[in-house]
Write a protein that holds these residues in place. Structure first.
Motif, PDB file in Angstrom:
ATOM      1  N   ASN A   1       0.825  -1.216   0.000  1.00 16.66           N
ATOM      2  CA  ASN A   1       0.000   0.000   0.000  1.00 16.66           C
ATOM      3  C   ASN A   1       0.854   1.260   0.000  1.00 16.66           C
ATOM      4  O   ASN A   1       0.549   2.235  -0.672  1.00 16.66           O
ATOM      5  CB  ASN A   1      -0.923   0.001   1.226  1.00 16.66           C
ATOM      6  CG  ASN A   1      -2.010  -1.056   1.132  1.00 16.66           C
ATOM      7  OD1 ASN A   1      -2.304  -1.573   0.054  1.00 16.66           O
ATOM      8  ND2 ASN A   1      -2.608  -1.392   2.268  1.00 16.66           N
TER       9      ASN A   1
ATOM     10  N   TYR B   1      -6.781  -1.845   3.999  1.00 12.29           N
ATOM     11  CA  TYR B   1      -6.814  -0.407   3.736  1.00 12.29           C
ATOM     12  C   TYR B   1      -8.256   0.078   3.592  1.00 12.29           C
ATOM     13  O   TYR B   1      -8.646   1.102   4.162  1.00 12.29           O
ATOM     14  CB  TYR B   1      -6.021  -0.110   2.463  1.00 12.29           C
ATOM     15  CG  TYR B   1      -5.897   1.357   2.117  1.00 12.29           C
ATOM     16  CD1 TYR B   1      -4.755   2.073   2.445  1.00 12.29           C
ATOM     17  CD2 TYR B   1      -6.919   2.025   1.443  1.00 12.29           C
ATOM     18  CE1 TYR B   1      -4.637   3.419   2.119  1.00 12.29           C
ATOM     19  CE2 TYR B   1      -6.815   3.361   1.121  1.00 12.29           C
ATOM     20  CZ  TYR B   1      -5.669   4.060   1.458  1.00 12.29           C
ATOM     21  OH  TYR B   1      -5.564   5.390   1.136  1.00 12.29           O
TER      22      TYR B   1
ATOM     23  N   ARG C   1     -10.465   2.733   5.731  1.00  6.26           N
ATOM     24  CA  ARG C   1     -10.993   3.913   5.041  1.00  6.26           C
ATOM     25  C   ARG C   1     -12.492   4.086   5.308  1.00  6.26           C
ATOM     26  O   ARG C   1     -12.955   5.195   5.589  1.00  6.26           O
ATOM     27  CB  ARG C   1     -10.738   3.777   3.540  1.00  6.26           C
ATOM     28  CG  ARG C   1     -11.328   4.910   2.718  1.00  6.26           C
ATOM     29  CD  ARG C   1     -10.999   4.763   1.260  1.00  6.26           C
ATOM     30  NE  ARG C   1     -11.426   5.945   0.521  1.00  6.26           N
ATOM     31  CZ  ARG C   1     -10.947   6.281  -0.666  1.00  6.26           C
ATOM     32  NH1 ARG C   1     -10.031   5.535  -1.236  1.00  6.26           N
ATOM     33  NH2 ARG C   1     -11.384   7.362  -1.281  1.00  6.26           N
TER      34      ARG C   1
ATOM     35  N   ARG D   1       0.901   4.201  -2.839  1.00  8.19           N
ATOM     36  CA  ARG D   1       0.553   5.543  -2.388  1.00  8.19           C
ATOM     37  C   ARG D   1       1.543   6.585  -2.907  1.00  8.19           C
ATOM     38  O   ARG D   1       1.207   7.773  -3.018  1.00  8.19           O
ATOM     39  CB  ARG D   1       0.494   5.580  -0.860  1.00  8.19           C
ATOM     40  CG  ARG D   1      -0.171   6.843  -0.301  1.00  8.19           C
ATOM     41  CD  ARG D   1      -0.158   6.866   1.212  1.00  8.19           C
ATOM     42  NE  ARG D   1      -1.112   5.920   1.788  1.00  8.19           N
ATOM     43  CZ  ARG D   1      -0.777   4.831   2.468  1.00  8.19           C
ATOM     44  NH1 ARG D   1       0.502   4.526   2.672  1.00  8.19           N
ATOM     45  NH2 ARG D   1      -1.694   4.045   2.966  1.00  8.19           N
TER      46      ARG D   1
ATOM     47  N   TRP E   1      -8.806  -0.368  -3.309  1.00  7.22           N
ATOM     48  CA  TRP E   1      -8.656   0.284  -2.010  1.00  7.22           C
ATOM     49  C   TRP E   1      -9.940   0.994  -1.565  1.00  7.22           C
ATOM     50  O   TRP E   1      -9.921   1.769  -0.621  1.00  7.22           O
ATOM     51  CB  TRP E   1      -7.488   1.253  -2.057  1.00  7.22           C
ATOM     52  CG  TRP E   1      -6.149   0.581  -2.112  1.00  7.22           C
ATOM     53  CD1 TRP E   1      -5.447   0.055  -1.059  1.00  7.22           C
ATOM     54  CD2 TRP E   1      -5.336   0.375  -3.274  1.00  7.22           C
ATOM     55  NE1 TRP E   1      -4.250  -0.479  -1.507  1.00  7.22           N
ATOM     56  CE2 TRP E   1      -4.152  -0.295  -2.860  1.00  7.22           C
ATOM     57  CE3 TRP E   1      -5.481   0.682  -4.626  1.00  7.22           C
ATOM     58  CZ2 TRP E   1      -3.140  -0.658  -3.741  1.00  7.22           C
ATOM     59  CZ3 TRP E   1      -4.468   0.312  -5.499  1.00  7.22           C
ATOM     60  CH2 TRP E   1      -3.313  -0.340  -5.054  1.00  7.22           C
TER      61      TRP E   1
END
Length: 246
Positions: free
Chosen positions: A1, A83, A87, A5, A56
């Protein structure tokens, strides 16, 4: 991740953006893309939406926040699942968004959803498995529902070349691209009526140039996270893909 990112947009969308012009920022173009998908699906408040390969969690969160749907996302990636769960919690969407670590083949064969969407996933299914994939979607979609299938195609099918061997070995194991006609034929055989086809090739070329520029700018961080070899593989894959989309 953390690696992704470095070069994806803040929404963490790993598919092409939708640019109104070449000067638009990647972040704005990806937000426009999420909204464009929702409008194409004609989402309305209270509908049940399934996202097959939700990544994601960007699209299910966007659809729940801006269109009031009840969204269900499934993914095979444990990293993406962790993730996306965080979120959803951070954005206060637990009552509207459900994320599961689930294979689409394990979905109950019940017409549950008003809308089904899949973005950038079906390239990994394999052409031989198209009948099962599209029939599964057909089974879980309510009568009169809409299905939006977004993915990369080409004009010759998947052939044995140095490029495809490189991609299958280092980037997308068992990935396979089909022609648009093969995809539409498989969808029709599953009982879908096709009402819209749109080519996003030029948008993907622009998106890849943004990703590549961001990855190169984060070279040192990427090297620390994944090593020089993987950085170079991803740089080559994205530069080559941008060239071929162009």
């Amino acid at each position: 991740n953390d690696f992704y990112r470095l070069w994806l947009d803040p929404e963490m969308v790993y598919s092409c953006a939708y640019f109104h012009d070449a000067e638009q920022s990647l972040a704005a173009a990806q937000r426009d893309k999420l909204d464009y998908i929702c409008r194409k699906l004609r989402l309305t408040k209270g509908q049940q939406l399934l996202d097959v390969g939700c990544g994601w969690g960007a699209l299910v969160c966007w659809a729940a926040q801006h269109y009031g749907v009840q969204a269900h996302g499934i993914t095979l990636s444990e990293q993406q699942y962790s993730y996306a769960i965080k979120r959803v919690r951070d954005e206060g969407l637990e009552d509207r968004v459900q994320i599961e670590l689930r294979d689409y083949r394990d979905l109950p064969a019940v017409a549950t959803y008003d809308r089904v969407v899949s973005v950038g996933m079906f390239e990994h299914i394999g052409i031989a498995n198209f009948p099962r994939y599209f029939n599964t979607v057909k089974q879980v979609l309510k009568p009169g529902g809409l299905f939006l299938n977004h993915g990369i195609t080409n004009d010759v099918g998947w052939q044995e070349t140095p490029i495809t061997r490189f991609l299958n070995r280092y980037v997308f194991p068992d990935g396979e691209l089909a022609r648009i006609s093969d995809v539409s034929n498989a969808m029709e055989q599953a009982g879908f009526e096709i009402i819209d086809i749109e080519g996003l090739r030029r948008h993907y070329a622009l998106t890849l140039r943004h990703w590549l520029k961001a990855l190169e700018a984060a070279h040192n961080e990427a090297k620390e996270q994944v090593g020089e070899a993987l950085y170079r593989i991803w740089r080559l894959y994205m530069a080559g893909s941008a060239y071929y989309f162009e």
